[in-house]
Design a protein around this motif. Structure first.
Motif, PDB file in Angstrom:
ATOM      1  N   SER A  31      24.544  30.225  22.452  1.00 23.08           N
ATOM      2  CA  SER A  31      25.920  29.943  23.024  1.00 23.08           C
ATOM      3  C   SER A  31      26.863  31.221  22.577  1.00 23.08           C
ATOM      4  O   SER A  31      28.050  31.303  22.970  1.00 23.08           O
ATOM      5  N   THR A  32      26.612  32.071  21.592  1.00 27.84           N
ATOM      6  CA  THR A  32      27.508  33.025  21.289  1.00 27.84           C
ATOM      7  C   THR A  32      27.298  34.471  21.843  1.00 27.84           C
ATOM      8  O   THR A  32      28.144  35.074  22.066  1.00 27.84           O
ATOM      9  N   VAL A  33      25.951  34.988  21.970  1.00 29.03           N
ATOM     10  CA  VAL A  33      25.556  35.897  22.643  1.00 29.03           C
ATOM     11  C   VAL A  33      25.116  35.912  23.930  1.00 29.03           C
ATOM     12  O   VAL A  33      24.080  35.064  24.440  1.00 29.03           O
ATOM     13  N   PRO A  34      25.713  36.787  24.985  1.00 29.87           N
ATOM     14  CA  PRO A  34      25.661  36.720  26.158  1.00 29.87           C
ATOM     15  C   PRO A  34      24.173  36.761  26.571  1.00 29.87           C
ATOM     16  O   PRO A  34      23.478  37.688  25.917  1.00 29.87           O
ATOM     17  N   THR A  35      23.638  36.093  27.591  1.00 27.33           N
ATOM     18  CA  THR A  35      22.143  35.986  27.773  1.00 27.33           C
ATOM     19  C   THR A  35      21.748  37.249  28.449  1.00 27.33           C
ATOM     20  O   THR A  35      20.603  37.842  28.139  1.00 27.33           O
ATOM     21  N   GLY A  36      22.691  38.066  29.324  1.00 28.94           N
ATOM     22  CA  GLY A  36      22.324  39.113  29.852  1.00 28.94           C
ATOM     23  C   GLY A  36      22.020  40.547  28.829  1.00 28.94           C
ATOM     24  O   GLY A  36      21.078  41.092  28.931  1.00 28.94           O
ATOM     25  N   GLU A  37      23.027  40.289  27.860  1.00 25.81           N
ATOM     26  CA  GLU A  37      22.894  41.385  26.698  1.00 25.81           C
ATOM     27  C   GLU A  37      21.553  41.190  26.036  1.00 25.81           C
ATOM     28  O   GLU A  37      21.048  42.194  25.739  1.00 25.81           O
ATOM     29  N   PHE A  38      21.152  39.938  25.567  1.00 20.70           N
ATOM     30  CA  PHE A  38      20.189  39.526  24.823  1.00 20.70           C
ATOM     31  C   PHE A  38      18.804  40.290  25.497  1.00 20.70           C
ATOM     32  O   PHE A  38      18.031  40.691  25.013  1.00 20.70           O
ATOM     33  N   TYR A  39      18.631  39.623  26.807  1.00 20.20           N
ATOM     34  CA  TYR A  39      17.535  40.003  27.639  1.00 20.20           C
ATOM     35  C   TYR A  39      17.167  41.305  27.495  1.00 20.20           C
ATOM     36  O   TYR A  39      16.121  41.854  27.199  1.00 20.20           O
ATOM     37  N   TYR A  40      18.411  42.227  27.970  1.00 20.34           N
ATOM     38  CA  TYR A  40      18.014  43.506  27.901  1.00 20.34           C
ATOM     39  C   TYR A  40      17.879  44.282  26.716  1.00 20.34           C
ATOM     40  O   TYR A  40      17.006  45.298  26.432  1.00 20.34           O
ATOM     41  N   HIS A  41      18.593  43.959  25.594  1.00 15.05           N
ATOM     42  CA  HIS A  41      18.290  44.349  24.420  1.00 15.05           C
ATOM     43  C   HIS A  41      17.003  44.249  23.801  1.00 15.05           C
ATOM     44  O   HIS A  41      16.288  45.104  23.222  1.00 15.05           O
ATOM     45  N   ARG A  42      16.635  42.711  24.057  1.00 14.27           N
ATOM     46  CA  ARG A  42      15.149  42.549  23.293  1.00 14.27           C
ATOM     47  C   ARG A  42      14.081  43.367  24.302  1.00 14.27           C
ATOM     48  O   ARG A  42      13.029  43.696  23.732  1.00 14.27           O
ATOM     49  N   ALA A  43      14.274  43.384  25.514  1.00 16.75           N
ATOM     50  CA  ALA A  43      13.141  44.001  26.434  1.00 16.75           C
ATOM     51  C   ALA A  43      13.221  45.670  26.018  1.00 16.75           C
ATOM     52  O   ALA A  43      12.254  46.278  25.622  1.00 16.75           O
ATOM     53  N   MET A  44      14.395  46.181  25.810  1.00 14.11           N
ATOM     54  CA  MET A  44      14.285  47.565  25.393  1.00 14.11           C
ATOM     55  C   MET A  44      13.734  47.910  23.956  1.00 14.11           C
ATOM     56  O   MET A  44      13.108  48.911  23.785  1.00 14.11           O
ATOM     57  N   LEU A  45      14.390  46.932  23.083  1.00 16.93           N
ATOM     58  CA  LEU A  45      13.684  46.956  21.656  1.00 16.93           C
ATOM     59  C   LEU A  45      11.976  46.806  21.632  1.00 16.93           C
ATOM     60  O   LEU A  45      11.554  47.608  20.896  1.00 16.93           O
ATOM     61  N   ASN A  46      11.697  46.083  22.507  1.00 17.92           N
ATOM     62  CA  ASN A  46      10.164  45.884  22.603  1.00 17.92           C
ATOM     63  C   ASN A  46       9.555  46.922  23.327  1.00 17.92           C
ATOM     64  O   ASN A  46       8.392  47.439  22.371  1.00 17.92           O
ATOM     65  N   TYR A  47      10.077  47.586  24.250  1.00 12.70           N
ATOM     66  CA  TYR A  47       9.612  48.833  24.524  1.00 12.70           C
ATOM     67  C   TYR A  47       9.609  50.012  23.322  1.00 12.70           C
ATOM     68  O   TYR A  47       8.389  50.816  23.162  1.00 12.70           O
ATOM     69  N   ARG A  48      10.750  50.086  22.588  1.00 12.17           N
ATOM     70  CA  ARG A  48      10.543  51.124  21.472  1.00 12.17           C
ATOM     71  C   ARG A  48       9.733  50.768  20.486  1.00 12.17           C
ATOM     72  O   ARG A  48       9.278  51.703  19.790  1.00 12.17           O
ATOM     73  N   LEU A  49       9.505  49.326  20.270  1.00  7.21           N
ATOM     74  CA  LEU A  49       8.342  48.978  19.189  1.00  7.21           C
ATOM     75  C   LEU A  49       6.814  49.176  19.921  1.00  7.21           C
ATOM     76  O   LEU A  49       6.068  48.800  19.204  1.00  7.21           O
ATOM     77  N   LYS A  50       6.883  49.584  21.105  1.00  6.79           N
ATOM     78  CA  LYS A  50       5.717  49.768  21.841  1.00  6.79           C
ATOM     79  C   LYS A  50       4.957  48.499  22.089  1.00  6.79           C
ATOM     80  O   LYS A  50       3.618  48.461  22.256  1.00  6.79           O
ATOM     81  N   ASN A  51       5.717  47.552  22.147  1.00  4.60           N
ATOM     82  CA  ASN A  51       5.105  46.180  22.767  1.00  4.60           C
ATOM     83  C   ASN A  51       5.529  45.951  24.260  1.00  4.60           C
ATOM     84  O   ASN A  51       6.312  45.403  24.626  1.00  4.60           O
ATOM     85  N   TYR A  52       4.641  46.831  25.029  1.00  3.24           N
ATOM     86  CA  TYR A  52       4.745  47.348  26.439  1.00  3.24           C
ATOM     87  C   TYR A  52       4.757  45.974  27.099  1.00  3.24           C
ATOM     88  O   TYR A  52       5.622  45.768  28.234  1.00  3.24           O
ATOM     89  N   SER A  53       3.824  45.068  26.847  1.00  4.73           N
ATOM     90  CA  SER A  53       3.679  43.883  27.684  1.00  4.73           C
ATOM     91  C   SER A  53       4.973  42.946  27.581  1.00  4.73           C
ATOM     92  O   SER A  53       5.229  42.451  28.515  1.00  4.73           O
ATOM     93  N   LYS A  54       5.266  42.830  26.226  1.00  6.41           N
ATOM     94  CA  LYS A  54       6.407  41.995  25.857  1.00  6.41           C
ATOM     95  C   LYS A  54       7.631  42.534  26.611  1.00  6.41           C
ATOM     96  O   LYS A  54       8.506  41.645  27.383  1.00  6.41           O
ATOM     97  N   ALA A  55       7.843  43.911  26.754  1.00  7.69           N
ATOM     98  CA  ALA A  55       8.922  44.559  27.189  1.00  7.69           C
ATOM     99  C   ALA A  55       9.229  44.182  28.772  1.00  7.69           C
ATOM    100  O   ALA A  55      10.036  43.794  29.283  1.00  7.69           O
ATOM    101  N   ILE A  56       7.898  44.195  29.327  1.00  8.61           N
ATOM    102  CA  ILE A  56       7.655  44.061  30.802  1.00  8.61           C
ATOM    103  C   ILE A  56       8.327  42.593  31.296  1.00  8.61           C
ATOM    104  O   ILE A  56       9.000  42.411  32.182  1.00  8.61           O
ATOM    105  N   ARG A  57       7.696  41.526  30.189  1.00  5.17           N
ATOM    106  CA  ARG A  57       8.110  40.286  30.419  1.00  5.17           C
ATOM    107  C   ARG A  57       9.691  40.102  30.387  1.00  5.17           C
ATOM    108  O   ARG A  57      10.277  39.197  31.281  1.00  5.17           O
TER     109      ARG A  57
END
Length: 634
Positions: A269-295
């Motif tokens: 309810s505090t963090v905008p959903t779009g910002e969260f999805y984008y940040h988590r995807a990019m973070l997974n990519y940088r952490l080399k969790n590529y499959s998670k990033a794609i999801r």
């Protein structure tokens, strides 16, 4: 790839010819025209070499035993530096004060060191007064900024002083531009030390508005040095800290801070959903969790659509998972959807290279042709044109290759690939049995720039064609004065004379470099490299100055620019001192000792250093390669 034999052989040939050429500073480089209070300064005055090398006992002995002592204020400046480095601060203060009194030119630097000593001795009021006097000098903005940073750092230790000194108010306007960079990290550290949590949160809130800034990274580095309870931050702030960490390249810490927020009930309810999805995807990519990033990217796309960054990162994720077809789909989609995006040019370049590596030469030609036609003003226009010819050659379409290379030399006459184009033009001629034309091209390449990689390859081709072409370094100018006269003669019609102010800056920089203050010298000299590109004598003098001051990286940086600024028709006559700068041998004893112990050719070692780190021992690549040879630690 450049041949190892070429790198090794080139170094060995040049160094043997030079006989490890020891050059003494002559002509203008003696800096004997810097007259201040009737003083004369030279690079090799008593004690300066020992000062540069950190041999302070030797420097002290040489300075004190110099009975001529004609350099007066400069002599006391050197003695002050020696005593400062030996941590004999009382003696250093005496010498710097005497220097400041007797040399108006050296006074600002003497006062700076007086300020440093007073600060070390916890006499902050005296330190600030010394810096104030130094700040009154009319010196480069970068040096004034350097002094102001010292003032702010003193004041962070005792902020009550700011109200007590009247002149500090005059600096407030200039303070704004560097407060966050210099003042704020120290101030923030103080807040954390004293657990001023409300103020800590306020600082984080301010810098969270610009998470991509260098200043935000400095604040984050201070934050993680302390044990900070995450309970002091609201949930959205935890998310913002995670984003700051991400943009600072601290992906593990970014993930940790994100999860501190995720476990809170009010996260969604505090963090905008779009910002969260984008940040988590990019973070997974940088952490080399590529499959998670794609999801996570797919979840974002379903709700919010695509963005250029998402399309590109999807392509890179699939590429990292070795799913080439899907990666190609997303790369091509990026170019199609965003043809004017700043990355489309690079993506098209990458795709063209893929085609070439997969031996799909006609597809590569089509992609490279699209690059130089659609992005004719791009940085790779000439490279793309050249690779069209190379792909025709690889496809054994020699007539087409010949036409491209012939056109290249007319279209891109100033390109750094001109010599490479001539070489492959010659190779195409050989394949078409046009041996006379090929031989002429190879001879031209070998003569024009004898130490170039393609000159080496051209001599190989000439040997195959039954021709030989030798090159002797013995015929080249060998002295410093000769070299400066030669450089002057080939650039006289376009040389830029130094302005009066820049002549003074050159002299200041030379003096500071002479006593080992190369960092200070850069405040005065760096702009000269860029502001006077046609003044080849100046560029040579700067490179030689840095070499003699044991700064191989700076020397080589200037030397390479000098080499490219020498017109191609003159390169075969480059004097030996220029070659000595282009092929230096720093760390000689170290290199030869370890190379011998490990049965490695020392000239191969120094060749790798020259290519990989330009002799910078502390450089680190984004991939983690370190040191002079850029070795991966594992």
């Amino acid at each position: 790839m450049r041949s190892e034999n070429h790198l090794r052989g080139l170094f060995h040939m040049i160094r043997l010819t030079l006989h490890i050429h020891c050059i003494t500073f002559a002509g203008a480089l003696l800096f004997s025209v810097f007259a201040d209070d009737n003083e004369t300064y030279t690079l090799e005055w008593s004690g300066t070499r020992a000062l540069r090398e950190g041999a302070y006992e030797t420097a002290l002995e040489e300075i004190l035993s110099d009975t001529l002592a004609k350099d007066r204020g400069f002599r006391y400046f050197k003695l002050g530096l020696v005593r400062f480095h030996m941590k004999d601060y009382r003696e250093a203060l005496f010498y710097f004060r005497f220097c400041a009194k007797n040399s108006t030119r050296l006074a600002p630097f003497a006062y700076e060191f007086i300020g440093d000593i007073e600060h070390i001795m916890h006499r902050t009021g005296n330190a600030l007064n010394a810096y104030r006097v130094a700040l009154e000098s009319r010196l480069p903005t970068s040096y004034i900024r350097h002094l102001r940073e010292k003032v702010y750092k003193v004041l962070t230790k005792d902020s009550t002083l700011a109200a007590q000194i009247s002149w500090f108010g005059e600096m407030q306007e200039s303070r704004a531009e560097i407060t966050e960079e210099v003042w704020m990290p120290d101030f923030f550290d103080t807040l954390l030390t004293h657990c001023e949590w409300n103020l800590v949160d306020s600082v984080i809130a301010e810098f969270a508005q610009k998470p991509k800034s260098d200043e935000a990274c400095k604040i984050f580095k201070v934050l993680i040095r302390h044990e900070v309870p995450d309970s002091i931050f609201p949930t959205r702030r935890l998310f913002k800290i995670s984003r700051i960490a991400y943009y600072c390249g601290k992906y593990k810490q970014s993930s940790d801070w994100l999860h501190k927020g995720l476990i809170r009930e009010n996260f969604s309810s505090t963090v905008p959903t779009g910002e969260f999805y984008y940040h988590r995807a990019m973070l997974n990519y940088r952490l080399k969790n590529y499959s998670k990033a794609i999801r996570w990217f797919e979840k974002y796309e379903k709700k919010y659509g695509l963005t250029p960054d998402i399309v590109l990162t999807l392509a890179r994720s699939y590429r990292s998972l070795n799913k080439g077809a899907k990666a190609a789909f997303w790369y091509d989609k990026h170019v199609a959807m965003y043809p004017h995006h700043h990355m489309s040019h690079d993506i098209l370049w990458y795709r063209a290279w893929q085609y070439e590596e997969n031996r799909q030469y006609m597809k590569a030609v089509e992609a490279f042709r699209r690059l130089y036609t659609s992005y004719s003003r791009g940085s790779r226009a000439d490279d793309s044109f050249f690779r069209c010819g190379l792909n025709f050659y690889k496809a054994e379409m020699y007539d087409s290759a010949l036409a491209v290379f012939d056109e290249f030399c007319r279209k891109y006459s100033r390109s750094s690939l001109k010599t490479a184009s001539r070489y492959w033009h010659g190779k195409s001629c050989m394949s078409l049995k046009k041996f006379g034309t090929a031989k002429n091209l190879f001879r031209m390449i070998a003569y024009e720039d004898p130490t170039d990689y393609y000159a080496y390859r051209a001599r190989e081709m000439l040997t195959i064609l039954g021709d030989t072409l030798s090159f002797s370094f013995k015929e080249l100018p060998t002295g410093i004065d000769e070299t400066r006269a030669w450089l002057d003669s080939i650039s006289a019609d376009r040389r830029d004379p130094l302005s009066q102010g820049d002549s003074m800056a050159y002299e200041y920089g030379s003096i500071l470099a002479a006593v080992g203050l190369t960092g200070h010298a850069e405040f005065f000299l760096k702009h000269l490299e860029l502001d006077y590109p046609k003044n080849l004598v100046l560029q040579f003098d700067l490179a030689e100055l840095y070499r003699l001051c044991n700064e191989p990286t700076l020397s080589y940086r200037v030397s390479m620019r000098l080499a490219w600024r020498i017109a191609s028709q003159f390169r075969s006559r480059r004097p030996l001192p220029v070659y000595s700068l282009l092929y230096p041998l720093p760390f000689r004893d170290f290199i030869f000792s370890y190379a011998e112990k490990n049965s490695i050719d020392p000239y191969l070692v120094v060749s790798v250093m020259r290519q990989e780190s330009i002799f910078n021992p502390v450089i680190e690549s984004p991939a983690g390669a370190i040191g002079l040879m850029q070795i991966m630690p594992y």
